[in-house]
Motif scaffolding. Structure first.
Motif, PDB file in Angstrom:
ATOM      1  N   ARG A 185       0.834  -1.197   0.000  1.00  0.00           N
ATOM      2  CA  ARG A 185       0.000   0.000   0.000  1.00  0.00           C
ATOM      3  C   ARG A 185       0.873   1.254   0.000  1.00  0.00           C
ATOM      4  O   ARG A 185       2.044   1.208   0.412  1.00  0.00           O
ATOM      5  N   THR A 236     -12.645 -12.909  -8.244  1.00  0.00           N
ATOM      6  CA  THR A 236     -13.074 -12.374  -6.955  1.00  0.00           C
ATOM      7  C   THR A 236     -14.569 -12.581  -6.773  1.00  0.00           C
ATOM      8  O   THR A 236     -15.033 -12.955  -5.684  1.00  0.00           O
ATOM      9  N   GLU A 254      -2.227  -2.668 -10.014  1.00  0.00           N
ATOM     10  CA  GLU A 254      -3.262  -1.862  -9.360  1.00  0.00           C
ATOM     11  C   GLU A 254      -4.611  -2.566  -9.371  1.00  0.00           C
ATOM     12  O   GLU A 254      -5.374  -2.483  -8.398  1.00  0.00           O
ATOM     13  N   VAL A 255      -4.915  -3.268 -10.458  1.00  0.00           N
ATOM     14  CA  VAL A 255      -6.179  -4.018 -10.512  1.00  0.00           C
ATOM     15  C   VAL A 255      -6.185  -5.119  -9.460  1.00  0.00           C
ATOM     16  O   VAL A 255      -7.198  -5.344  -8.774  1.00  0.00           O
ATOM     17  N   LYS A 284      -4.474  -5.140  -6.659  1.00  0.00           N
ATOM     18  CA  LYS A 284      -4.601  -4.501  -5.340  1.00  0.00           C
ATOM     19  C   LYS A 284      -6.058  -4.124  -5.059  1.00  0.00           C
ATOM     20  O   LYS A 284      -6.540  -4.242  -3.921  1.00  0.00           O
ATOM     21  N   GLU A 285      -6.775  -3.670  -6.080  1.00  0.00           N
ATOM     22  CA  GLU A 285      -8.185  -3.332  -5.904  1.00  0.00           C
ATOM     23  C   GLU A 285      -8.985  -4.571  -5.496  1.00  0.00           C
ATOM     24  O   GLU A 285      -9.856  -4.499  -4.618  1.00  0.00           O
ATOM     25  N   GLN A 286      -8.696  -5.707  -6.133  1.00  0.00           N
ATOM     26  CA  GLN A 286      -9.401  -6.942  -5.792  1.00  0.00           C
ATOM     27  C   GLN A 286      -9.034  -7.415  -4.389  1.00  0.00           C
ATOM     28  O   GLN A 286      -9.890  -7.892  -3.644  1.00  0.00           O
ATOM     29  N   ARG A 287      -7.771  -7.260  -4.017  1.00  0.00           N
ATOM     30  CA  ARG A 287      -7.341  -7.599  -2.660  1.00  0.00           C
ATOM     31  C   ARG A 287      -8.116  -6.790  -1.624  1.00  0.00           C
ATOM     32  O   ARG A 287      -8.663  -7.347  -0.653  1.00  0.00           O
ATOM     33  N   ASP A 288      -8.164  -5.487  -1.817  1.00  0.00           N
ATOM     34  CA  ASP A 288      -8.846  -4.621  -0.856  1.00  0.00           C
ATOM     35  C   ASP A 288     -10.349  -4.868  -0.851  1.00  0.00           C
ATOM     36  O   ASP A 288     -11.010  -4.779   0.196  1.00  0.00           O
ATOM     37  N   ARG A 289     -10.887  -5.209  -2.017  1.00  0.00           N
ATOM     38  CA  ARG A 289     -12.306  -5.558  -2.096  1.00  0.00           C
ATOM     39  C   ARG A 289     -12.588  -6.817  -1.279  1.00  0.00           C
ATOM     40  O   ARG A 289     -13.584  -6.878  -0.528  1.00  0.00           O
ATOM     41  N   PRO A 333     -11.271  -9.638 -11.473  1.00  0.00           N
ATOM     42  CA  PRO A 333     -12.579  -9.330 -10.882  1.00  0.00           C
ATOM     43  C   PRO A 333     -13.549 -10.502 -10.937  1.00  0.00           C
ATOM     44  O   PRO A 333     -14.299 -10.739  -9.979  1.00  0.00           O
TER      45      PRO A 333
END
Length: 374
Positions: A207, A354, A285-286, A288-293, A351
């Motif tokens: 992060r 996920t 970045e994609v 990381k977005e899925q991780r945080d989601r 995505p």
């Protein structure tokens, strides 16, 4: 005991090799690989580079892999702001080989390696494989967070065991948690007789504001930072890991490497990937977005996820981790049982992957956890 077992080293008898299940399932999220294939134009460049070296495969490759070390130094310098020279870089067939080089050079019989578990399971396997005594240090000592490593706890354990090699993971596998630099500095100062290895295999996923131990290299000749191209570079099949350290430490690794350990095709494909670094890292970045989601939605479903700086999420609150693993597999989703009671680990993928994972854990939440969704 069979005659062959009698010949096997006593410390290896009954041991289990490293390995995660390789199953043909719709959603495979258990080994922290990238779910994204290598882009076609990068494939074309790599293919051309391999074709260029193929006529000379009758000759040994450059055993110093000079061009590759130059490219790795340039990549790290540009992405971290730490000026590195090729003489500070070393590489191998995956980060496990460079880790093995380190333990071969600085560990061995009558020497001790210390790591803070739960952490990367190959650290003890590599250490014991070359006859080094392994010590399981502990996380979560003197803190409310079960997987944190504090300065005080780390220093106390280093002083108690007086190791010759210390392993630190940042971000840590399997917890995903990153280390503050003051922990690395304190361990280095306390471990006066040790090489301190900071395993940064997942550093590109950290992060914002998470520092790299590369910034600590100057003036610390016993500090090593290892990296890999397997994760953020989506290059697990390429088998290229590397490290940065003082040139004198790098020079010592030449004593234990096998002759010509990096083949000409390996060097060629790694150079091809590094030449397209921006593109190869384009999915970070994609991911990381899925991780945080996943962290957010797992918590909403009543699970206990650990905030992550890696490309995976460790999640707990499970009544029975093994039963949950099987229930997810029955729904076509393969995650990793890392041996921590009441926890499983899931890789952040596309995505769509996920979606499938979250649908599966939502379906079993009532029986998998002992909590009610928020």
């Amino acid at each position: 005991m069979t005659p062959l077992e009698e010949l096997l080293r006593p410390d290896l008898r009954g041991a289990s090799p490293y390995g995660a299940p390789q199953l043909d399932v719709p959603v495979r999220l258990n080994t922290n690989e990238s779910s994204y294939p290598v882009p076609p134009d990068v494939v074309a460049d790599i293919t051309a580079r391999v074709a260029a070296v193929a006529p000379d495969l009758n000759r040994y490759p450059d055993r110093e892999f000079t061009d590759l070390r130059t490219a790795l130094a340039a990549y790290l310098s540009s992405t971290t702001g730490v000026a590195l020279e090729p003489a500070q870089l070393w590489a191998g067939n995956g980060s496990n080989e460079v880790l093995q080089h380190l333990v071969l050079a600085f560990g061995g019989p009558d020497r001790t390696a210390l790591g803070f578990t739960p952490a990367y399971s190959m650290h003890p396997l590599i250490s014991t494989g070359v006859g080094t005594t392994w010590v399981d240090g502990l996380r979560g000592q003197g803190t409310d967070a079960p997987f944190d490593l504090t300065v005080e706890s780390a220093v106390e354990q280093v002083r108690a065991h007086q190791p010759h090699v210390v392993f630190l993971c940042s971000p840590n596998n399997p917890t995903g948690t990153a280390l503050p630099l003051d922990v690395v500095e304190a361990v280095y100062a306390a471990a006066e007789r040790a090489v301190v290895v900071v395993d940064e295999a997942y550093a590109e996923f950290a992060r914002p504001g998470t520092p790299s131990a590369l910034t600590l290299l100057e003036g610390r000749p016993r500090l090593v930072v290892t990296r890999t191209m397997s994760k953020a570079f989506a290059f697990a099949g390429g088998r290229l890991g590397y490290l940065a350290a003082d040139p004198a430490l790098v020079d010592a690794l030449r004593l234990v490497r096998l002759p010509y350990h990096l083949s000409a095709p390996t060097q060629a494909i790694a150079l091809g990937a590094l030449a397209h670094a921006d593109q190869m890292l384009g999915t970070v970045e994609v991911i990381k977005e899925q991780r945080d989601r996943m962290v957010a939605e797992l918590a909403a479903l009543g699970y206990d996820p650990v905030a992550s700086d890696a490309n995976f999420v460790l999640f707990g609150g499970l009544v029975d981790a093994a039963a949950t693993w099987r229930a997810l597999l029955d729904r076509g989703v393969l995650v990793r049982d890392v041996g921590i009671p009441h926890y499983l680990r899931v890789t952040a993928g596309t995505p769509a992957e996920t979606d499938a994972f979250l649908a599966a854990v939502a379906e079993i939440a009532a029986t998998a956890t002992d909590r009610s969704p928020s």
